[in-house]
Design an enzyme around this catalytic site. Structure first.
Site, PDB file in Angstrom:
ATOM      1  N   LYS A 122       0.843  -1.197   0.000  1.00 51.57           N
ATOM      2  CA  LYS A 122       0.000   0.000   0.000  1.00 51.57           C
ATOM      3  C   LYS A 122       0.884   1.256   0.000  1.00 51.57           C
ATOM      4  CE  LYS A 122      -3.552   2.334   2.668  1.00 51.57           C
ATOM      5  NZ  LYS A 122      -4.491   2.305   3.769  1.00 51.57           N
ATOM      6  N   GLU A 175      10.344  -4.688   4.874  1.00 52.62           N
ATOM      7  CA  GLU A 175      10.450  -6.088   4.437  1.00 52.62           C
ATOM      8  C   GLU A 175      10.196  -6.207   2.935  1.00 52.62           C
ATOM      9  OE1 GLU A 175       8.713  -4.918   6.962  1.00 52.62           O
ATOM     10  OE2 GLU A 175       8.741  -6.297   8.687  1.00 52.62           O
ATOM     11  N   GLY A 226      -5.005  -1.850   4.769  1.00 42.12           N
ATOM     12  CA  GLY A 226      -4.191  -2.984   4.296  1.00 42.12           C
ATOM     13  C   GLY A 226      -4.866  -4.323   4.538  1.00 42.12           C
ATOM     14  N   ARG A 227      -5.414  -4.501   5.741  1.00 40.10           N
ATOM     15  CA  ARG A 227      -6.013  -5.804   6.076  1.00 40.10           C
ATOM     16  C   ARG A 227      -7.417  -5.964   5.480  1.00 40.10           C
ATOM     17  NH1 ARG A 227      -4.981  -2.540  10.226  1.00 40.10           N
ATOM     18  NH2 ARG A 227      -6.670  -1.720  11.509  1.00 40.10           N
ATOM     19  N   GLU A 278      -5.221  -6.830  14.419  1.00 42.64           N
ATOM     20  CA  GLU A 278      -4.698  -5.496  14.093  1.00 42.64           C
ATOM     21  C   GLU A 278      -5.847  -4.480  14.154  1.00 42.64           C
ATOM     22  OE1 GLU A 278      -2.770  -4.314  10.174  1.00 42.64           O
ATOM     23  OE2 GLU A 278      -0.978  -4.746  11.321  1.00 42.64           O
ATOM     24  N   HIS A 300      -6.206 -33.377  16.933  1.00 38.94           N
ATOM     25  CA  HIS A 300      -5.153 -34.260  17.435  1.00 38.94           C
ATOM     26  C   HIS A 300      -4.001 -33.477  18.029  1.00 38.94           C
ATOM     27  CE1 HIS A 300      -7.148 -37.816  15.800  1.00 38.94           C
ATOM     28  NE2 HIS A 300      -7.580 -36.961  14.883  1.00 38.94           N
ATOM     29  N   LYS A 325       8.986  -0.973  14.542  1.00 42.16           N
ATOM     30  CA  LYS A 325       9.577  -0.619  13.242  1.00 42.16           C
ATOM     31  C   LYS A 325      10.654   0.448  13.436  1.00 42.16           C
ATOM     32  CE  LYS A 325       5.483  -1.045  10.239  1.00 42.16           C
ATOM     33  NZ  LYS A 325       4.574  -0.306   9.368  1.00 42.16           N
TER      34      LYS A 325
HETATM   35  O1  F6P Z   1       2.918  -3.062   9.804  1.00 38.99           O
HETATM   36  C1  F6P Z   1       1.553  -3.243   9.630  1.00 38.99           C
HETATM   37  C2  F6P Z   1       1.114  -2.879   8.258  1.00 38.99           C
HETATM   38  O2  F6P Z   1       1.041  -1.498   8.132  1.00 38.99           O
HETATM   39  C3  F6P Z   1      -0.211  -3.537   7.915  1.00 38.99           C
HETATM   40  O3  F6P Z   1      -1.285  -2.838   8.381  1.00 38.99           O
HETATM   41  C4  F6P Z   1      -0.117  -3.650   6.444  1.00 38.99           C
HETATM   42  O4  F6P Z   1      -1.043  -4.562   5.942  1.00 38.99           O
HETATM   43  C5  F6P Z   1       1.310  -4.081   6.281  1.00 38.99           C
HETATM   44  O5  F6P Z   1       2.012  -3.363   7.270  1.00 38.99           O
HETATM   45  C6  F6P Z   1       1.927  -3.876   4.943  1.00 38.99           C
HETATM   46  O6  F6P Z   1       1.912  -2.535   4.560  1.00 38.99           O
HETATM   47  P1  F6P Z   1       2.140  -2.105   3.050  1.00 38.99           P
HETATM   48  O7  F6P Z   1       1.060  -2.734   2.225  1.00 38.99           O
HETATM   49  O8  F6P Z   1       2.112  -0.625   3.047  1.00 38.99           O
HETATM   50  O9  F6P Z   1       3.492  -2.640   2.635  1.00 38.99           O
END
Ligand code: F6P
Length: 542
Positions: free
Chosen positions: A207, A213, A268-269, A354, A385, A505
């Site tokens: 987003k 990452e 995002g979610r 979240e 199980h 972060k």
């Molecule tokens: O760190 C949490 C978050 O902001 C989530 O809410 C989001 O889905 C994810 O990181 C990834 O964010 P982006 O789509 O901006 O890379």
């Protein structure tokens, strides 16, 4: 409303009601009411919910629905659907429902109808997906794309990977799909293992397009591709971006002609049905993707219009809240009896935790009662199980959602009836248990009886659908999205921000140079963090 005002008359009445009814057993509730199983059901968007095995009666439901009313749920639903900036800490609208609004519908945001924008992007996604699916999109060397790798994390990963697994039955099996999320280099290394860069497309999904990452993995992907393809021009054939930020996408070096857009009013979610689902559209095709959107929309319409007493997301949200705030439950288990839904619990963890892992109200005051429970789960029957022992005989109250389908996508002899017999058996065992008298009557020696008794009175929701289709998946996801909203509304928290992820972060950004420094860095953390960093540097050097 202030925090104190969020404790409404219905809330107070529910506290007394919980005290009065806490010791009542589901055995007695069923014995007293032969129609219970018929009355406590709901139908919506192809889903059937049996909630009769919950520790509720008519008064519980009436008070919970009264609570929803007193909390302004009706107004909040209308505000969300109207594009009001209900995500107040980020001053954003919350319009994931617009992502699945059909052509011809109209949803205004800042004076602009967003539905045509949504369909414009869907059409571009479909055209692109079709080119990959019919092999007409060629890589830099002229070979068609065979491998699609989505790089993203959180909402830019969990939705796509969950939906890919859930709808794998409908996917093009000659294409390979992999998902990279973790900054652990292992994730990327394993994802590209054995793949030919000339046949590989990377979808960089973020987003913000700044997430550490994702950007780290995206840079590694570019290096991996260019090491083989040896020409910067290859990026245009092997990289596409999904983002809200054209600026960051072009700063990264992806032509915005290869960008699929979404908008800041999509959390995002809550984004798996936006362009973030591009890998899914390639995997199972535009028609199935649109069918999934139709399933989402059917549940949206049910949520928006059905009276609370028949409204499935409202009922599910209220039941979760009943256990969390009045009966002391701390977790909720989601147990899909379908192997294709193996990543559904992980997806729900971000959606629910979240969203509702918050401890201050919209007014910034501390909440006066527990909020978001811990969600977790595994597909049945595997979980039976491993951890079901604790649900059946442990000391904790763990409400469970059991999800099953009437027809398997892979019918094979007795498998499906055996699978589904376990759904019904688990719900029955959890509710009714086994009394000491029953255990004794089976000839169990007295000393062993306590070990073999099942107390029961463990609540379950059973969700049934005909078959795991794209539309049913959409409806299921929307069901949980909206029940999270119901709970957030009653708790008076903002279900749409996630400030709690920021501190870690920021601290990682400070520690990265301390780990990378060729000389011993001056550390100014607490003594434990300082010592751990020093030890890591020393161990790594050995
Ligand atoms: O760190 C949490 C978050 O902001 C989530 O809410 C989001 O889905 C994810 O990181 C990834 O964010 P982006 O789509 O901006 O890379």
């Amino acid at each position: 409303m202030t925090t104190a005002e969020s404790i409404t008359p219905a809330w107070k009445a529910l506290e007394s009601h919980a005290d009065e009814t806490r010791s009542r057993h589901l055995r007695d509730l069923f014995a007293a009411d032969p129609a219970r199983a018929d009355r406590y059901t709901a139908n919506a968007a192809g889903l059937f919910l049996d909630y009769s095995k919950n520790r509720i009666d008519d008064q519980t439901m009436a008070l919970l629905i009264q609570l929803a009313g007193e909390s302004g749920l009706r107004e909040r639903i209308d505000l969300m659907f109207s594009g009001a900036p209900i995500n107040i800490t980020e001053n954003r609208a919350v319009l994931h429902v617009a992502l699945r609004a059909p052509t011809g519908a109209s949803i205004m945001h800042n004076g602009v109808d967003v539905v045509p924008l949504v369909h414009g992007v869907l059409d571009r996604m479909a055209a692109f997906a079709q080119k990959i699916r019919d092999r007409s999109w060629k890589g830099h060397t002229g070979k068609p794309i065979k491998n699609v790798i989505n790089i993203g994390i959180g909402g830019s990963d969990l939705g796509p990977v969950m939906a890919y697994e859930a709808l794998r039955h409908y996917t093009d099996r000659d294409l390979v799909f992999r998902f990279v999320s973790n900054v652990d280099g292992t994730d990327f290394a394993e994802a590209v293992h054995g793949l030919d860069p000339a046949e590989t497309l990377f979808i960089i999904s973020s987003k913000t397009f700044t997430t550490l990452e994702t950007m780290t993995n995206a840079r590694s992907a570019r290096a991996w591709a260019l090491a083989a393809l040896k020409d910067e021009k290859a990026v245009a054939r092997h990289f596409v971006a999904v983002s809200t930020s054209a600026k960051e996408v072009s700063a990264f070096g992806i032509d915005t002609a290869n960008m699929f857009e979404f908008w800041d009013w999509v959390g995002g979610r809550y984004s798996m049905d936006s362009a973030i689902g591009l890998s899914n559209m390639i995997a199972f095709g535009p028609d199935h993707f649109r069918a999934m959107l139709a399933g989402f929309h059917a549940m949206d319409e049910h949520f928006r219009t059905a009276p609370f007493a028949q409204n499935m997301p409202v009922i599910m949200g209220l039941l979760g809240l009943w256990y969390t705030d009045f009966l002391g439950a701390e977790t909720i288990a989601v147990l899909p009896y379908d192997q294709y839904l193996k990543r559904f619990p992980a997806y729900l963890q971000q959606l629910t935790m979240e969203s509702n892992g918050k401890s201050v109200t919209l007014e910034g005051k501390p909440v006066s009662h527990p909020t978001g429970p811990v969600y977790w789960g595994e597909p049945g029957t595997n979980g039976q199980h491993s951890f079901y022992q604790l649900i059946h005989q442990g000391t904790r109250l763990i409400p469970c959602d059991l999800i099953g389908f009437a027809r398997s996508l892979n019918p094979n002899g007795r498998h499906h009836d055996i699978l589904m017999s376990n759904v019904f058996a688990q719900a029955e065992a959890l509710a009714f248990g086994k009394t000491p008298e029953q255990v004794k009557s089976e000839g169990t020696p007295d000393w062993l009886v306590p070990h073999r008794v099942f107390e029961g009175n463990r609540p379950t929701n059973v969700i049934l659908a005909d078959q795991l289709t794209p539309a049913v998946l959409g409806a299921l996801v929307a069901l949980y999205e909206h029940s999270v909203f119901v709970q957030g509304t009653i708790w008076r928290i903002n279900s749409f921000d996630q400030w709690g992820v920021e501190l870690g972060k920021a601290l990682a950004q400070r520690i990265i140079p301390e780990l990378e420094s060729p000389t011993e860095p001056a550390l100014a953390h607490d003594s434990s963090t300082n010592a751990l960093i020093k030890r890591y540097r020393a161990m790594r050097a050995r």
